[in-house]
Design a protein around this motif. Structure first.
Motif, PDB file in Angstrom:
ATOM      1  N   GLU A 221       0.817  -1.214   0.000  1.00 20.34           N
ATOM      2  CA  GLU A 221       0.000   0.000   0.000  1.00 20.34           C
ATOM      3  C   GLU A 221       0.853   1.269   0.000  1.00 20.34           C
ATOM      4  N   GLU A 224       1.601   2.086  -3.527  1.00 17.06           N
ATOM      5  CA  GLU A 224       0.378   2.520  -4.224  1.00 17.06           C
ATOM      6  C   GLU A 224       0.041   3.971  -3.870  1.00 17.06           C
ATOM      7  N   SER A 247       2.846  -4.288  -5.643  1.00 16.83           N
ATOM      8  CA  SER A 247       1.696  -3.377  -5.547  1.00 16.83           C
ATOM      9  C   SER A 247       1.108  -3.165  -6.925  1.00 16.83           C
ATOM     10  N   ILE A 249       0.103  -0.213  -9.350  1.00 16.79           N
ATOM     11  CA  ILE A 249       0.229   1.238  -9.525  1.00 16.79           C
ATOM     12  C   ILE A 249      -0.766   1.648 -10.607  1.00 16.79           C
TER      13      ILE A 249
END
Ligand SMILES: NC(=O)c1ccc[n+]([C@@H]2O[C@H](COP(=O)([O-])OP(=O)(O)OC[C@H]3O[C@@H](n4cnc5c(N)ncnc54)[C@H](OP(=O)(O)O)[C@@H]3O)[C@@H](O)[C@H]2O)c1
Length: 328
Positions: A221, A224, A247, A249
């Motif tokens: 996270e 992100e 992650s 994106i």
């Protein structure tokens, strides 16, 4: 000699201290009497069997250390028994002796440094330097956001970014450890990403502009959200995934903000596509060390028998800078 051995893959409890044959130097090798070895997150992943470089069991973990040259093979130039060095291996550092097959990539232990400090320099310094200099081209006046700043590669990045003239916003999950990031490495601003919305904090600290360079060893996270903390045209360095995994994106954010996403493979890029940059490691990293830039902060020291506790200290997010295993 005594060494830490992984006979099978798994959690840190699989590691045992055993008697194994002392290595001999082959042509072009040196054997180092190891004083101390640095513990890195990739050691944990290697023993678990989840690292990109897979190891055959049994193996001796540990990818960096410092010590004294014990024996020198034929064809080795520039090194002699008794020299104090910082070395890298793939792997084999958690042992009383380590065979180094790339002595040209070793460096002398800087004047005034202990072997314990030297053991924690190489991996973190190379990763920070490759990321911030080779990949992101960090410049004076850039705002650099360093995530996981109290970890090994994070703390070095804070120190190097300050040396390059950047303003550094350091994030981490614990106020006490973040305080050390300020005192030891000189971070300008601290943000606890467990208790504070770091996107809002970065926006506020930069007058709404965001960070020019984002250095992320945490992933998940944190990566992100980082896209939203980025300035227009920012460079986003993907260094690692301590939070557990990759992650997603949002590509529309990458487009709208004109971002550059940079994957970091500190060793691999130089081996595969840019050998000339490797000279920087050999020349620049010793010079920076002599100037005191990226001098390691060692928060934890363990004997060989405590190697599982050392791994757990990293997993439990206790370490500030580096943990080391002491052989002597
Ligand atoms: N790309 C490369 O060339 C390269 C080279 C070396 C290392 N790496 C990678 O960089 C990452 C960091 O390595 P390191 O040796 O610096 O590790 P480290 O010393 O353990 O530091 C990692 C930091 O990540 C943070 N973190 C956030 N979530 C975590 C979690 N669930 N578990 C553990 N830590 C967590 C911790 O800080 P807080 O508790 O403050 O959040 C910790 O201090 C690893 O993924 C490693 O594989 C990449």
């Amino acid at each position: 000699m005594r060494a830490v051995v992984a006979d099978r893959l798994g959690d840190p409890s699989v590691l045992q201290v055993k008697e194994v044959p002392t290595p001999e130097p082959g042509p072009g090798d040196v054997v180092v009497r190891v004083g101390a070895a640095g513990v890195n997150f990739p050691d944990i992943l290697s023993v678990a069997g989840t690292y990109q470089h897979k190891q055959e069991v049994p193996f001796i973990p540990g990818i960096e250390g410092a010590g004294t040259i014990h024996a020198v093979g034929n064809d080795v130039r520039g090194w002699k028994p008794g020299d104090k060095v910082i070395f890298g291996v793939r792997p084999g550092a958690f042992a009383e002796y380590a065979r180094v097959t790339r002595p040209d990539a070793m460096m002398r232990l800087p004047e005034g440094w202990s072997e314990i400090e030297g053991a924690g320099y190489r991996v973190a310094a190379r990763t920070a330097y490759h990321s911030l200099v080779h990949r992101a081209g960090t410049r004076k006046g850039d705002v650099v956001l360093v995530h996981g700043a109290s970890g090994g590669v994070g703390l070095s990045a804070v120190q190097l970014a300050k040396h390059l003239g950047a303003r550094v916003i350091a994030t981490g999950g614990d106020d006490t450890r973040l305080d050390i990031v300020k005192r030891h490495a000189g971070a300008d601003d601290l943000v606890n990403y467990r208790t504070t919305d770091f996107v809002a904090a970065v926006k506020e600290l930069t007058g709404g502009k965001g960070a020019d360079v984002i250095y992320d060893p945490v992933g998940g996270e944190v990566l992100e959200k980082s896209v939203r903390a980025a300035a227009y045209g920012a460079r986003l360095l993907i260094v690692g995934f301590t939070s557990g995994g990759p992650s997603k994106i949002m590509s529309n954010h990458v487009l709208i903000k004109g971002l550059t996403i940079l994957g970091v493979r500190a060793g691999e890029t130089i081996a595969r596509i840019a050998p000339e940059l490797g000279l920087d490691y050999v020349k620049v990293l010793p010079r920076l060390a002599a100037q005191g830039v990226m001098r390691p902060h060692i928060s934890h020291r363990f004997p060989m028998e405590g190697v599982a506790d050392a791994f757990r200290a990293l997993i439990d997010r206790q370490v500030v800078g580096k943990a080391v295993i002491e052989m002597i």
